[in-house]
Motif scaffolding. Structure first.
Motif, PDB file in Angstrom:
ATOM      1  N   VAL A   1     -20.758 -40.403  24.783  1.00  0.00           N
ATOM      2  CA  VAL A   1     -21.538 -39.966  23.623  1.00  0.00           C
ATOM      3  C   VAL A   1     -22.992 -40.303  23.918  1.00  0.00           C
ATOM      4  CG1 VAL A   1     -21.898 -40.183  21.145  1.00  0.00           C
ATOM      5  CG2 VAL A   1     -19.589 -40.419  22.100  1.00  0.00           C
ATOM      6  N   THR A   2     -23.798 -39.275  24.110  1.00  0.00           N
ATOM      7  CA  THR A   2     -25.208 -39.495  24.413  1.00  0.00           C
ATOM      8  C   THR A   2     -26.052 -38.984  23.260  1.00  0.00           C
ATOM      9  OG1 THR A   2     -26.839 -39.366  26.203  1.00  0.00           O
ATOM     10  CG2 THR A   2     -25.728 -37.314  25.608  1.00  0.00           C
ATOM     11  N   PHE A   3     -27.294 -39.409  23.225  1.00  0.00           N
ATOM     12  CA  PHE A   3     -28.099 -39.243  22.020  1.00  0.00           C
ATOM     13  C   PHE A   3     -29.304 -38.354  22.257  1.00  0.00           C
ATOM     14  CE2 PHE A   3     -26.395 -43.675  22.179  1.00  0.00           C
ATOM     15  CZ  PHE A   3     -25.243 -43.362  21.461  1.00  0.00           C
ATOM     16  N   GLY A   4     -29.413 -37.320  21.447  1.00  0.00           N
ATOM     17  CA  GLY A   4     -30.551 -36.411  21.528  1.00  0.00           C
ATOM     18  C   GLY A   4     -30.374 -35.334  22.559  1.00  0.00           C
TER      19      GLY A   4
ATOM     20  N   ALA B   1     -11.746 -44.548  27.297  1.00  0.00           N
ATOM     21  CA  ALA B   1     -12.997 -45.311  27.342  1.00  0.00           C
ATOM     22  C   ALA B   1     -14.134 -44.439  26.835  1.00  0.00           C
ATOM     23  CB  ALA B   1     -13.284 -45.775  28.767  1.00  0.00           C
ATOM     24  N   ILE B   2     -14.851 -44.936  25.848  1.00  0.00           N
ATOM     25  CA  ILE B   2     -15.989 -44.221  25.282  1.00  0.00           C
ATOM     26  C   ILE B   2     -17.261 -44.903  25.781  1.00  0.00           C
ATOM     27  CG2 ILE B   2     -17.009 -43.273  23.181  1.00  0.00           C
ATOM     28  CD1 ILE B   2     -14.009 -42.619  23.626  1.00  0.00           C
ATOM     29  N   ALA B   3     -18.084 -44.171  26.500  1.00  0.00           N
ATOM     30  CA  ALA B   3     -19.334 -44.721  27.014  1.00  0.00           C
ATOM     31  C   ALA B   3     -20.463 -44.460  26.025  1.00  0.00           C
ATOM     32  CB  ALA B   3     -19.677 -44.102  28.367  1.00  0.00           C
ATOM     33  N   VAL B   4     -21.257 -45.492  25.773  1.00  0.00           N
ATOM     34  CA  VAL B   4     -22.410 -45.372  24.891  1.00  0.00           C
ATOM     35  C   VAL B   4     -23.603 -44.877  25.706  1.00  0.00           C
ATOM     36  CG1 VAL B   4     -24.001 -46.613  23.376  1.00  0.00           C
ATOM     37  CG2 VAL B   4     -21.573 -47.225  23.406  1.00  0.00           C
ATOM     38  N   ASP B   5     -24.008 -43.654  25.471  1.00  0.00           N
ATOM     39  CA  ASP B   5     -25.150 -42.986  26.111  1.00  0.00           C
ATOM     40  C   ASP B   5     -24.872 -42.553  27.540  1.00  0.00           C
ATOM     41  OD1 ASP B   5     -27.564 -41.787  25.750  1.00  0.00           O
ATOM     42  OD2 ASP B   5     -28.767 -43.585  25.944  1.00  0.00           O
ATOM     43  N   ILE B   6     -24.393 -43.458  28.399  1.00  0.00           N
ATOM     44  CA  ILE B   6     -24.039 -43.111  29.770  1.00  0.00           C
ATOM     45  C   ILE B   6     -23.056 -44.154  30.268  1.00  0.00           C
ATOM     46  CG2 ILE B   6     -25.905 -44.431  30.888  1.00  0.00           C
ATOM     47  CD1 ILE B   6     -26.211 -41.932  32.784  1.00  0.00           C
ATOM     48  N   ALA B   7     -22.165 -43.766  31.151  1.00  0.00           N
ATOM     49  CA  ALA B   7     -21.190 -44.719  31.679  1.00  0.00           C
ATOM     50  C   ALA B   7     -21.918 -45.845  32.399  1.00  0.00           C
ATOM     51  CB  ALA B   7     -20.226 -44.011  32.624  1.00  0.00           C
ATOM     52  N   SER B   8     -21.631 -47.080  32.027  1.00  0.00           N
ATOM     53  CA  SER B   8     -22.313 -48.223  32.629  1.00  0.00           C
ATOM     54  C   SER B   8     -22.115 -48.224  34.142  1.00  0.00           C
ATOM     55  CB  SER B   8     -21.780 -49.531  32.041  1.00  0.00           C
ATOM     56  OG  SER B   8     -22.182 -49.664  30.700  1.00  0.00           O
ATOM     57  N   GLY B   9     -23.237 -48.378  34.853  1.00  0.00           N
ATOM     58  CA  GLY B   9     -23.197 -48.368  36.302  1.00  0.00           C
ATOM     59  C   GLY B   9     -23.684 -47.077  36.910  1.00  0.00           C
ATOM     60  N   VAL B  10     -23.866 -46.034  36.092  1.00  0.00           N
ATOM     61  CA  VAL B  10     -24.370 -44.748  36.577  1.00  0.00           C
ATOM     62  C   VAL B  10     -25.887 -44.702  36.406  1.00  0.00           C
ATOM     63  CG1 VAL B  10     -24.373 -42.244  36.204  1.00  0.00           C
ATOM     64  CG2 VAL B  10     -22.220 -43.522  36.139  1.00  0.00           C
ATOM     65  N   ASN B  11     -26.581 -44.305  37.460  1.00  0.00           N
ATOM     66  CA  ASN B  11     -28.029 -44.137  37.391  1.00  0.00           C
ATOM     67  C   ASN B  11     -28.353 -42.885  36.590  1.00  0.00           C
ATOM     68  OD1 ASN B  11     -30.734 -43.032  38.332  1.00  0.00           O
ATOM     69  ND2 ASN B  11     -30.755 -45.018  39.336  1.00  0.00           N
ATOM     70  N   SER B  12     -29.120 -43.045  35.534  1.00  0.00           N
ATOM     71  CA  SER B  12     -29.397 -41.941  34.621  1.00  0.00           C
ATOM     72  C   SER B  12     -30.196 -40.818  35.276  1.00  0.00           C
ATOM     73  CB  SER B  12     -30.159 -42.472  33.406  1.00  0.00           C
ATOM     74  OG  SER B  12     -30.506 -41.439  32.523  1.00  0.00           O
TER      75      SER B  12
ATOM     76  N   GLU C   1     -15.639 -36.257  29.223  1.00  0.00           N
ATOM     77  CA  GLU C   1     -16.181 -35.247  28.303  1.00  0.00           C
ATOM     78  C   GLU C   1     -17.544 -35.716  27.794  1.00  0.00           C
ATOM     79  OE1 GLU C   1     -15.202 -33.744  23.760  1.00  0.00           O
ATOM     80  OE2 GLU C   1     -13.576 -34.523  25.012  1.00  0.00           O
ATOM     81  N   LEU C   2     -18.513 -34.821  27.758  1.00  0.00           N
ATOM     82  CA  LEU C   2     -19.859 -35.183  27.305  1.00  0.00           C
ATOM     83  C   LEU C   2     -20.092 -34.640  25.906  1.00  0.00           C
ATOM     84  CD1 LEU C   2     -22.649 -36.407  27.950  1.00  0.00           C
ATOM     85  CD2 LEU C   2     -23.319 -34.160  28.850  1.00  0.00           C
ATOM     86  N   ARG C   3     -20.497 -35.539  24.997  1.00  0.00           N
ATOM     87  CA  ARG C   3     -20.810 -35.146  23.625  1.00  0.00           C
ATOM     88  C   ARG C   3     -22.252 -35.548  23.330  1.00  0.00           C
ATOM     89  NH1 ARG C   3     -16.747 -36.317  18.647  1.00  0.00           N
ATOM     90  NH2 ARG C   3     -15.429 -35.227  20.168  1.00  0.00           N
ATOM     91  N   ILE C   4     -23.083 -34.567  22.985  1.00  0.00           N
ATOM     92  CA  ILE C   4     -24.500 -34.818  22.687  1.00  0.00           C
ATOM     93  C   ILE C   4     -24.663 -34.862  21.177  1.00  0.00           C
ATOM     94  CG2 ILE C   4     -26.865 -34.006  23.021  1.00  0.00           C
ATOM     95  CD1 ILE C   4     -25.796 -32.398  25.444  1.00  0.00           C
ATOM     96  N   VAL C   5     -25.197 -35.982  20.675  1.00  0.00           N
ATOM     97  CA  VAL C   5     -25.280 -36.213  19.235  1.00  0.00           C
ATOM     98  C   VAL C   5     -26.738 -36.295  18.807  1.00  0.00           C
ATOM     99  CG1 VAL C   5     -24.692 -37.797  17.368  1.00  0.00           C
ATOM    100  CG2 VAL C   5     -23.082 -37.443  19.243  1.00  0.00           C
ATOM    101  N   ASP C   6     -27.075 -35.596  17.740  1.00  0.00           N
ATOM    102  CA  ASP C   6     -28.410 -35.671  17.153  1.00  0.00           C
ATOM    103  C   ASP C   6     -28.474 -36.900  16.250  1.00  0.00           C
ATOM    104  OD1 ASP C   6     -30.862 -35.331  15.959  1.00  0.00           O
ATOM    105  OD2 ASP C   6     -30.317 -33.502  14.858  1.00  0.00           O
TER     106      ASP C   6
END
Length: 289
Positions: free
Chosen positions: A184-187, A157-168, A204-209
């Motif tokens: 995959v989170t942005f910035g 499962a690939i989460a866009v920015d943050i796993a849905s349901g998690v408070n940022s 796994e956390l991947r930070i993308v510019d």
């Protein structure tokens, strides 16, 4: 590593667009394509039959961009929208239109019964684009059921920015949350990525510019930090090869009591692991054995 809260994430978006002229849809395009690329790179065998589940906001728009990119790269993609396509707004609506123009089709899940039908077939991988970093209320009803079904698939499962349901901001699970294999989170990373229990949902956390304005983050001046090895390496002095324990301090740990021997072990081992040369422990005779 810099950490942003939800308000700072919104400001990064706003300043980059309004002050520095970076088009919002360009940011969405880069974000969604980065998600698709991450799926293919990290789980190449699972990308053959991907399922994208999208919410009604910009996170869902990122998901449709990812789906469009996968189709263009020759992969089979199914998409489920948790609402009506006619109700999508702004960039999310544009992303959906381009997804459709590339040959993609999305099932509109308008109720729990249609949701169950739309998610009846297990995919080889899924992209979670239900909620983004702005979630601040408990997940209920149709989105919650969607999360429960997606977790039951037990596929990458690939989460866009943050796993849905998690408070940022806190890492709290707001009733239910996606168990992501890769986020995959942005910035920049968010507090919810490294704060439990949300950190346990992130994989796994991947930070993308994706091209936020460099000056925007300077103006926001976020104070959040997550310390990593490279952040503190410069604080550790090199030790001569011909050194010995007497050169690095000798702390005395006075701790413990009946039933509390664990405190002694934790404190004394910590002293050794953080660099003490010799550690002496003083404990009550009752726990010395």
């Amino acid at each position: 590593m810099i950490l942003l809260n939800a308000a700072e994430s919104r400001e990064l978006d706003r300043i980059s667009q309004e002050k520095y002229g970076i088009p919002s849809y360009l940011l969405m395009t880069r974000a969604g394509e980065a998600v698709a690329d991450a799926l293919v790179e990290r789980f190449p065998e699972a990308a053959t039959d991907a399922l994208v589940v999208a919410g009604m906001g910009n996170n869902g728009g990122d998901g449709f961009v990812a789906a469009r990119r996968l189709i263009q790269d020759g992969f089979a993609v199914r998409a489920v929208l948790l609402g009506r396509a006619a109700d999508l707004k702004g960039d999310a609506a544009r992303a959906y239109a381009e997804f459709r123009a590339s040959g993609g089709k999305a099932i509109e899940a308008l109720g729990e019964s249609s949701l169950e039908a739309a998610l009846s077939k297990r995919p080889s991988a899924l992209i979670d684009a239900i909620f983004g970093t702005g979630l601040n209320a408990e997940v209920k009803d149709k989105p919650r059921r969607a999360i429960e079904i997606l977790n039951s698939f037990a596929v990458p499962a690939i989460a866009v920015d943050i796993a849905s349901g998690v408070n940022s901001d806190t890492g709290a699970v707001m009733g239910a949350a996606i168990r992501a294999s890769l986020t995959v989170t942005f910035g920049f990373a968010k507090f919810g990525h490294v704060s439990y229990p949300g950190a346990g949902q992130s994989g796994e956390l991947r930070i993308v510019d994706i091209g936020f304005a460099a000056r925007a983050i300077e103006e926001i001046a976020p104070r959040g930090r997550f310390l990593e090895r490279d952040d503190v390496r410069h604080l550790i002095r090199a030790r001569p090869v011909n050194s010995h324990k007497g050169m690095y301090g000798h702390p005395l740990v006075i701790a413990g009591g009946r039933g509390k021997s664990g405190a002694v072990l934790l404190a004394s081992r910590a002293a050794l692991r953080t660099g003490a040369g010799l550690v002496t422990v003083a404990v009550p005779e009752s726990i010395q054995p």
